[in-house]
Design a protein around this motif. Sequence first.
Motif, PDB file in Angstrom:
ATOM      1  N   HIS A 185       0.820  -1.210   0.000  1.00 12.26           N
ATOM      2  CA  HIS A 185       0.000   0.000   0.000  1.00 12.26           C
ATOM      3  C   HIS A 185       0.852   1.256   0.000  1.00 12.26           C
ATOM      4  N   ARG A 186       2.034   1.171   0.582  1.00 10.42           N
ATOM      5  CA  ARG A 186       2.923   2.343   0.526  1.00 10.42           C
ATOM      6  C   ARG A 186       3.337   2.610  -0.931  1.00 10.42           C
ATOM      7  N   ALA A 187       3.676   1.559  -1.651  1.00  9.17           N
ATOM      8  CA  ALA A 187       4.037   1.739  -3.069  1.00  9.17           C
ATOM      9  C   ALA A 187       2.860   2.316  -3.855  1.00  9.17           C
ATOM     10  N   MET A 188       1.664   1.808  -3.553  1.00  6.78           N
ATOM     11  CA  MET A 188       0.454   2.295  -4.239  1.00  6.78           C
ATOM     12  C   MET A 188       0.261   3.793  -4.006  1.00  6.78           C
ATOM     13  N   LEU A 189       0.448   4.218  -2.773  1.00  5.88           N
ATOM     14  CA  LEU A 189       0.199   5.624  -2.448  1.00  5.88           C
ATOM     15  C   LEU A 189       1.367   6.508  -2.865  1.00  5.88           C
ATOM     16  N   ASP A 190       2.584   5.979  -2.842  1.00  9.68           N
ATOM     17  CA  ASP A 190       3.708   6.754  -3.413  1.00  9.68           C
ATOM     18  C   ASP A 190       3.405   7.118  -4.866  1.00  9.68           C
ATOM     19  N   PHE A 191       2.885   6.138  -5.605  1.00  6.98           N
ATOM     20  CA  PHE A 191       2.552   6.385  -7.009  1.00  6.98           C
ATOM     21  C   PHE A 191       1.444   7.432  -7.128  1.00  6.98           C
ATOM     22  N   GLU A 234       1.067  15.143  -7.648  1.00  7.05           N
ATOM     23  CA  GLU A 234       1.940  16.314  -7.484  1.00  7.05           C
ATOM     24  C   GLU A 234       2.708  16.675  -8.744  1.00  7.05           C
ATOM     25  N   SER A 235       3.210  15.692  -9.438  1.00  4.48           N
ATOM     26  CA  SER A 235       4.073  16.001 -10.581  1.00  4.48           C
ATOM     27  C   SER A 235       3.897  14.932 -11.655  1.00  4.48           C
ATOM     28  N   PRO A 236       2.723  14.954 -12.307  1.00  4.22           N
ATOM     29  CA  PRO A 236       2.454  13.932 -13.326  1.00  4.22           C
ATOM     30  C   PRO A 236       3.524  13.926 -14.418  1.00  4.22           C
ATOM     31  N   GLU A 237       4.132  15.082 -14.664  1.00  3.22           N
ATOM     32  CA  GLU A 237       5.116  15.159 -15.754  1.00  3.22           C
ATOM     33  C   GLU A 237       6.367  14.354 -15.438  1.00  3.22           C
ATOM     34  N   ARG A 238       6.549  13.939 -14.187  1.00  7.11           N
ATOM     35  CA  ARG A 238       7.751  13.195 -13.830  1.00  7.11           C
ATOM     36  C   ARG A 238       7.532  11.677 -13.769  1.00  7.11           C
ATOM     37  N   ILE A 239       6.329  11.229 -14.021  1.00  3.04           N
ATOM     38  CA  ILE A 239       6.062   9.784 -14.015  1.00  3.04           C
ATOM     39  C   ILE A 239       6.778   9.138 -15.206  1.00  3.04           C
ATOM     40  N   ALA A 270       6.911   0.475 -13.014  1.00  2.00           N
ATOM     41  CA  ALA A 270       7.568  -0.779 -12.638  1.00  2.00           C
ATOM     42  C   ALA A 270       7.543  -0.985 -11.121  1.00  2.00           C
ATOM     43  N   ALA A 271       7.623   0.100 -10.364  1.00  2.00           N
ATOM     44  CA  ALA A 271       7.595  -0.021  -8.904  1.00  2.00           C
ATOM     45  C   ALA A 271       6.262  -0.594  -8.430  1.00  2.00           C
ATOM     46  N   LEU A 272       5.193  -0.254  -9.114  1.00  2.00           N
ATOM     47  CA  LEU A 272       3.888  -0.823  -8.769  1.00  2.00           C
ATOM     48  C   LEU A 272       3.856  -2.313  -9.088  1.00  2.00           C
ATOM     49  N   ARG A 273       4.393  -2.660 -10.265  1.00  2.00           N
ATOM     50  CA  ARG A 273       4.422  -4.071 -10.642  1.00  2.00           C
ATOM     51  C   ARG A 273       5.268  -4.861  -9.648  1.00  2.00           C
ATOM     52  N   ASP A 274       6.412  -4.287  -9.270  1.00  9.22           N
ATOM     53  CA  ASP A 274       7.277  -4.966  -8.298  1.00  9.22           C
ATOM     54  C   ASP A 274       6.576  -5.141  -6.953  1.00  9.22           C
ATOM     55  N   ALA A 275       5.668  -4.246  -6.629  1.00 10.41           N
ATOM     56  CA  ALA A 275       4.944  -4.360  -5.363  1.00 10.41           C
ATOM     57  C   ALA A 275       3.821  -5.382  -5.461  1.00 10.41           C
ATOM     58  N   GLY A 276       3.626  -5.958  -6.651  1.00 12.99           N
ATOM     59  CA  GLY A 276       2.661  -7.038  -6.783  1.00 12.99           C
ATOM     60  C   GLY A 276       1.361  -6.673  -7.470  1.00 12.99           C
ATOM     61  N   PHE A 277       1.242  -5.464  -7.954  1.00 10.38           N
ATOM     62  CA  PHE A 277      -0.022  -5.073  -8.581  1.00 10.38           C
ATOM     63  C   PHE A 277      -0.084  -5.577 -10.024  1.00 10.38           C
ATOM     64  N   SER A 278      -1.266  -6.030 -10.407  1.00 10.26           N
ATOM     65  CA  SER A 278      -1.493  -6.489 -11.779  1.00 10.26           C
ATOM     66  C   SER A 278      -1.646  -5.293 -12.709  1.00 10.26           C
ATOM     67  N   GLN A 279      -1.621  -5.572 -14.001  1.00 11.09           N
ATOM     68  CA  GLN A 279      -1.784  -4.514 -14.989  1.00 11.09           C
ATOM     69  C   GLN A 279      -3.090  -3.747 -14.775  1.00 11.09           C
ATOM     70  N   GLU A 280      -4.173  -4.482 -14.554  1.00 10.07           N
ATOM     71  CA  GLU A 280      -5.443  -3.779 -14.392  1.00 10.07           C
ATOM     72  C   GLU A 280      -5.461  -2.983 -13.085  1.00 10.07           C
ATOM     73  N   GLU A 281      -4.855  -3.540 -12.050  1.00 12.78           N
ATOM     74  CA  GLU A 281      -4.786  -2.767 -10.804  1.00 12.78           C
ATOM     75  C   GLU A 281      -4.001  -1.472 -10.999  1.00 12.78           C
ATOM     76  N   ILE A 282      -2.934  -1.537 -11.788  1.00 17.43           N
ATOM     77  CA  ILE A 282      -2.148  -0.321 -12.042  1.00 17.43           C
ATOM     78  C   ILE A 282      -2.998   0.705 -12.789  1.00 17.43           C
ATOM     79  N   TRP A 283      -3.707   0.245 -13.812  1.00 18.37           N
ATOM     80  CA  TRP A 283      -4.619   1.161 -14.517  1.00 18.37           C
ATOM     81  C   TRP A 283      -5.597   1.785 -13.521  1.00 18.37           C
ATOM     82  N   ASP A 284      -6.140   0.974 -12.641  1.00 27.29           N
ATOM     83  CA  ASP A 284      -7.176   1.471 -11.732  1.00 27.29           C
ATOM     84  C   ASP A 284      -6.594   2.386 -10.646  1.00 27.29           C
ATOM     85  N   ILE A 285      -5.403   2.070 -10.167  1.00 21.49           N
ATOM     86  CA  ILE A 285      -4.736   2.971  -9.212  1.00 21.49           C
ATOM     87  C   ILE A 285      -4.562   4.347  -9.845  1.00 21.49           C
TER      88      ILE A 285
END
Lengths: 185, 185, 185, 185, 185, 185
Positions: free
Chosen positions: F115-121, F127-132, F138-153
């Motif tokens: 959840h920390r990785a999720m909220l860091d993202f 704050e700074s979408p231009e820096r994503i 990849a940090a979200l994927r490494d934290a275990g989130f699926s592709q659809e979860e990343i889209w939804d986050i």
Amino acid sequence: MTRFPVPETDELPDDLRKRIDEETERAGFTANVFEAYAYKPSHFRAFFAYYDALVEDTPLAREEVEMLVVATSGVNDCLYCVVAHGALCRIYADAPKLADQLATNHRAADLSEEHRAMLDFAVKLTESPERITDEDVAALRDAGFSQEEIWDIGSVTAFFNLSNRMAVLADMRPNDEFYTLGREE
Amino acid sequence: MTRFPVPETDELPDDLRKRIDEETERAGFTANVFEAYAYKPSHFRAFFAYYDALVEDTPLAREEVEMLVVATSGVNDCLYCVVAHGALCRIYADAPKLADQLATNHRAADLSEEHRAMLDFAVKLTESPERITDEDVAALRDAGFSQEEIWDIGSVTAFFNLSNRMAVLADMRPNDEFYTLGREE
Amino acid sequence: MTRFPVPETDELPDDLRKRIDEETERAGFTANVFEAYAYKPSHFRAFFAYYDALVEDTPLAREEVEMLVVATSGVNDCLYCVVAHGALCRIYADAPKLADQLATNHRAADLSEEHRAMLDFAVKLTESPERITDEDVAALRDAGFSQEEIWDIGSVTAFFNLSNRMAVLADMRPNDEFYTLGREE
Amino acid sequence: MTRFPVPETDELPDDLRKRIDEETERAGFTANVFEAYAYKPSHFRAFFAYYDALVEDTPLAREEVEMLVVATSGVNDCLYCVVAHGALCRIYADAPKLADQLATNHRAADLSEEHRAMLDFAVKLTESPERITDEDVAALRDAGFSQEEIWDIGSVTAFFNLSNRMAVLADMRPNDEFYTLGREE
Amino acid sequence: MTRFPVPETDELPDDLRKRIDEETERAGFTANVFEAYAYKPSHFRAFFAYYDALVEDTPLAREEVEMLVVATSGVNDCLYCVVAHGALCRIYADAPKLADQLATNHRAADLSEEHRAMLDFAVKLTESPERITDEDVAALRDAGFSQEEIWDIGSVTAFFNLSNRMAVLADMRPNDEFYTLGREE
Amino acid sequence: MTRFPVPETDELPDDLRKRIDEETERAGFTANVFEAYAYKPSHFRAFFAYYDALVEDTPLAREEVEMLVVATSGVNDCLYCVVAHGALCRIYADAPKLADQLATNHRAADLSEEHRAMLDFAVKLTESPERITDEDVAALRDAGFSQEEIWDIGSVTAFFNLSNRMAVLADMRPNDEFYTLGREE
């Protein structure tokens, strides 16, 4: 000298007059922060009691305390603290160029790795306290600082985040002496 | 509860134990800030002496002090101070919604014009002390604040710029009680 | 002294050696910016030609030019320019405290209204050029500056936004002399 | 076209008129920056001499210079430089989409790893020169840039931090031609 | 074209395929945002239903909507929206230079006073929503906007603060066509 | 309750009245966001359709959705969303302290690594979408989130960057109930 009235010496409570006399004796002049804080004796006592604890009850070298003060005050653009503690920094560190370097940009200063880590922490705690995490504290430990030193590094930084704002509030002006003290090698 | 060890009660100097006992008596629990600061007794004494001066020797209403604390701590994203002083703010102002409003955004809070001016000043002194000028101080005077009130508004704000950074340094955790105190009308 | 190699004097093109000799003669030492820029002669010529135009072909007083340089370099936290031009500012303005004030925070400096307007513009053009509008230019005119003075105020500021970044790129170190020059009244 | 008066062609010093004629010949129209700078001939000469050195005496490809200009000007939100050098970037890089990508966000541009490192450096030197350290310079070296290329990458970036501010000062308007040049594949 | 897989056309739900066909018919090509959003049909429907409401049910001129989109997307440095809506802005406003001006810096754009007020609001709501107060809303009313127009100005801005972040999340790439559409007068 | 007029219930289109009745039934009171959005029915429909898709068609747990909402709204200092979704966060996560922690500073919250990785993202995208960049995804994927979860986050975060700005535009006030709901363990 400040935005608030400075009481006459003979109107001051005895303990304030005594402290001011001692400081004047020691320095050869009365640093304006004492006159500024004399506006409100209860705050004078509290402020200098905290300050005394920071510089007297610490494993940090006095020059390290002053390096922290100057770097913090530089980030906050605080004229009084940059100039007054710049003098103390030069004197205690016996380093005539150090204060100007720290006040301008600690990243460009001539520093040991340990002191760079110390000031990186102080600058981050000043600029964005909300971003301090375990990793920042670990970086201090990795640089060799003890637990109490870490507490004190943070405490000096925190205290000058108070002090810088009081100097700005009161528009404290540095004494002329501070601009030149300790500049000779 | 904090990044630094908390001493056992019976290892504390008498004055610290006495203060902690009194606070525990008054609140019904021991606020974690007392345990955190007990790590270093000389700083415990200095910190709470300053705090006492701020809340006891001031023409500001206690609720005004707590409003300043919560708005300042909200800007600095300081969990301990937002939650602990949020409770005090709700209680002293007898306003169950005020602390959440101030911690989130004082511009969206239900405030008198006077209190809005007070908090505009505190937020600016917190965010960008280097930009404070005579005009900002004049705005407080125009809002009806006396000279001493202006000093104290600045002092509370400055002190919590210290306090927020100490809470972050030590990673102080708010007691569970603070989250809910004062939420009932 | 810099991140780039400094050529031997006798390897320099004649015009560079001549300029460096003249500067050394005038100052009593060779300012490090000349050695740093000697790394690339075509840039040396261009940089100092622009600089000469700024200080020689202008209705601004030389002290005003140096005030602009120090305030701009303070915003950009540029050690070389703060220290080297701090010395020039003290000397040309015959004001031993002015440079430290401007480098720390021009809002806390002892300034005429005209010079405050001049430096407000320079600081805004440095920090957020994208926000400069007709109103900012009008404020300079209202403060009494002529059209050419306005061009030159902007030009000095713009040039030191170049110069600060070159000093950072090359990690230029200020000569020891600059730290103390002009500090006596 | 600018906030400052543009002299009649026949009132210009010969060298300026000659340069402007050459540029007009080459481009098919007179880029407004020449007319704007003609307001002050000594600055015209200095500005374009520096510019010439940057684009003529460098191991960087001309398209790399223009990529640096567009990315820097995009960060500074400078309309004249984004549009005028956007055209040059498209032409020299033979890449009709590149300038819009760089002006908007170099992180989203189609770039080689080497060019991404180059522009990361330029953007950081533009946004926060005070944070440039040895590591940033090492990143350029690791990306394969020579010492002189690193100097020139920094120099182009620094120069356009000047240029962007002059365009803002003078409110220079891009010629209509620049908006469309080089957009066809 | 995006960080997420784009489904084959014949795998799409009928309503998505129908919408995409219509858009492709209208534009002559399939804008990548449709393919990107097709990754998740429920979001496709919601996103375009909201977008349709914004552009179809509003007293704002379509060119005003697109001006808001481009200025907002410029602040957020969003490549897809700057380029794709830049084309729409040029077409609807029949103004080939407007989009580049708005994407770079709306303060330097050729705008009526009314549209400058509109975009000042949009940029502030994008950059620092927490600072929007009654005065900002009053400035829109003073510029002549009706209550519903104010709602819609805010809504378009808010929606593209969503849209910009989705484009960044998915790394949507603008179609080549958008770079050049509407550039001829 | 908002800057825009709230229509009488019997003036509302049937589908809006039906939705409001259902929400009122479910919650025991009518959340003010429904009344605020009723000002413009086409936007009401679009907004809640998108919201429904986000909370109903997702592999994220509902408590994760609300954690994202509170952290995003805390960064944007949005009173309505912090307070209203703070209540939902407490209820869905069955965690009475979590919302105050997330609204103040997610770095100080009691969170799993995932959840920390999720909220860091989410905080960075806010704050700074231009820096994503790819690394953040990849940090979200490494934290275990699926592709659809990343889209939804990303989608929940993006949607509340819209929602926060609408609440600010309309000056939506949280219902009293939200301040206290879910605070009991």
